[in-house]
Motif scaffolding. Structure first.
Motif, PDB file in Angstrom:
ATOM      1  N   ASP A  22       1.190 -18.073   3.489  1.00 31.99           N
ATOM      2  CA  ASP A  22       1.326 -19.491   3.211  1.00 31.99           C
ATOM      3  C   ASP A  22       1.179 -19.779   1.721  1.00 31.99           C
ATOM      4  N   ARG A  23       0.946 -18.731   0.934  1.00 31.82           N
ATOM      5  CA  ARG A  23       0.836 -18.895  -0.509  1.00 31.82           C
ATOM      6  C   ARG A  23       1.377 -17.643  -1.192  1.00 31.82           C
ATOM      7  N   ASP A  24       1.563 -17.737  -2.499  1.00 30.65           N
ATOM      8  CA  ASP A  24       2.147 -16.601  -3.228  1.00 30.65           C
ATOM      9  C   ASP A  24       1.089 -15.540  -3.522  1.00 30.65           C
ATOM     10  N   MET A  25       0.771 -14.764  -2.509  1.00 32.38           N
ATOM     11  CA  MET A  25      -0.282 -13.766  -2.624  1.00 32.38           C
ATOM     12  C   MET A  25       0.246 -12.405  -2.202  1.00 32.38           C
ATOM     13  N   MET A  26       0.947 -11.739  -3.087  1.00 33.07           N
ATOM     14  CA  MET A  26       1.420 -10.387  -2.825  1.00 33.07           C
ATOM     15  C   MET A  26       0.889  -9.489  -3.919  1.00 33.07           C
ATOM     16  N   PHE A  27       0.093  -8.524  -3.548  1.00 31.20           N
ATOM     17  CA  PHE A  27      -0.497  -7.630  -4.528  1.00 31.20           C
ATOM     18  C   PHE A  27       0.170  -6.260  -4.504  1.00 31.20           C
ATOM     19  N   SER A  28       0.262  -5.655  -5.668  1.00 31.74           N
ATOM     20  CA  SER A  28       0.764  -4.285  -5.750  1.00 31.74           C
ATOM     21  C   SER A  28      -0.159  -3.491  -6.662  1.00 31.74           C
ATOM     22  N   GLY A  29       0.153  -2.213  -6.826  1.00 33.26           N
ATOM     23  CA  GLY A  29      -0.688  -1.364  -7.656  1.00 33.26           C
ATOM     24  C   GLY A  29       0.011  -0.860  -8.900  1.00 33.26           C
ATOM     25  N   LEU A  38       0.853  -1.185   0.000  1.00 35.12           N
ATOM     26  CA  LEU A  38       0.000   0.000   0.000  1.00 35.12           C
ATOM     27  C   LEU A  38       0.893   1.241   0.000  1.00 35.12           C
ATOM     28  N   SER A  39       1.139   1.777  -1.164  1.00 40.08           N
ATOM     29  CA  SER A  39       2.087   2.887  -1.298  1.00 40.08           C
ATOM     30  C   SER A  39       1.528   4.215  -0.815  1.00 40.08           C
ATOM     31  N   GLY A  40       0.206   4.330  -0.833  1.00 35.90           N
ATOM     32  CA  GLY A  40      -0.424   5.613  -0.543  1.00 35.90           C
ATOM     33  C   GLY A  40      -0.839   6.324  -1.818  1.00 35.90           C
ATOM     34  N   GLY A  41      -0.542   5.725  -2.983  1.00 36.88           N
ATOM     35  CA  GLY A  41      -0.926   6.297  -4.260  1.00 36.88           C
ATOM     36  C   GLY A  41      -2.295   5.821  -4.724  1.00 36.88           C
ATOM     37  N   THR A  42      -2.745   6.364  -5.847  1.00 33.11           N
ATOM     38  CA  THR A  42      -4.076   6.036  -6.358  1.00 33.11           C
ATOM     39  C   THR A  42      -4.203   4.575  -6.772  1.00 33.11           C
ATOM     40  N   ASP A  43      -3.121   4.004  -7.319  1.00 33.97           N
ATOM     41  CA  ASP A  43      -3.206   2.652  -7.875  1.00 33.97           C
ATOM     42  C   ASP A  43      -3.364   1.586  -6.797  1.00 33.97           C
ATOM     43  N   SER A  44      -2.491   1.619  -5.792  1.00 38.79           N
ATOM     44  CA  SER A  44      -2.576   0.598  -4.741  1.00 38.79           C
ATOM     45  C   SER A  44      -3.836   0.780  -3.900  1.00 38.79           C
TER      46      SER A  44
END
Length: 223
Positions: A121-128, A25-31
């Protein structure tokens, strides 16, 4: 017809039944939009047992800009908007990035810690991450830090790959989603500028120009 981001979520949250997620969570509009879309999808599809942990890293070299303020406001908005989704505490960490270094260098140890503590426990990393503007009228050079994937090897030998849910869209699509989802309030919390100016956005960095190209507004302005 499902949007690409909906197909992405359907595959991971419904077909593969992934339950734990980390969001940069960058703080930008996308994330901020990604955070909203994930939680909305979980509610609309009545997905049980899902949890998400937003994280935010702050570069301590910045004197005037304190991005955790924006991340906290976005976090509070989403948490209040989706009370039935298990949203864990916002995880804040600081680093001191040297010139020429990339942010992922400082994010990877956090991911490893999460895996070690069994928070993942799984490959769950989200970005924006989104596409750079393809419009020829946008003449500013790509800063080279977008559309980046962050690979992390864990003690199990698994390669966690950052899941860029909206990487096939540009920021003008993000603007359309803000309008469609009624996210005017959350927009005013977001920050894109990296100029570290004392009195608001510099209006000259690549990120300021991209935001204005898409929204016709800079940080701190209302939709």
């Amino acid at each position: 017809m499902m949007e690409e981001y909906e197909k992405y979520l359907h595959e991971r949250l419904i077909n593969r039944k992934y339950k734990n997620a980390v969001l940069c969570l960058s703080g930008g509009t996308d994330s901020a939009l990604v955070f909203y879309l994930i939680c909305e999808y979980v509610v609309e599809n009545n997905i049980q047992g899902f949890q998400i942990t937003p994280i935010h890293g702050w570069d301590m070299r910045r004197v005037n800009a304190y991005s955790p303020t924006s991340a906290k406001k976005v976090y509070s908005y989403i948490k209040n908007k989706f009370p039935t989704v298990k949203i864990n505490d916002l995880y804040l960490f600081a680093y001191n990035k040297l010139d020429g270094e990339d942010k992922p260098k400082y994010h990877r140890p956090v991911y490893r810690l999460f895996e070690k503590e069994k928070m993942l426990d799984r490959d769950m990393m989200f970005s924006g991450s989104t596409l750079a503007p393809q419009d020829k009228s946008f003449k500013y050079k790509d800063p080279g830090s977008i559309n980046r994937k962050i690979g992390v090897k864990t003690r199990k030998g698994i390669l966690f790959q950052d899941t860029q849910i909206i990487s096939s869209y540009d920021k003008r699509w993000v603007r359309l989603m803000y309008e469609e989802k009624g996210l005017k309030e959350i927009f005013q919390y977001t920050v894109s500028c990296i100029g570290d100016e004392p009195n608001g956005p510099c209006k000259s960095c690549w990120w300021c120009h991209e935001k204005y190209w898409a929204f016709g507004r800079y940080d701190g302005e209302s939709l």
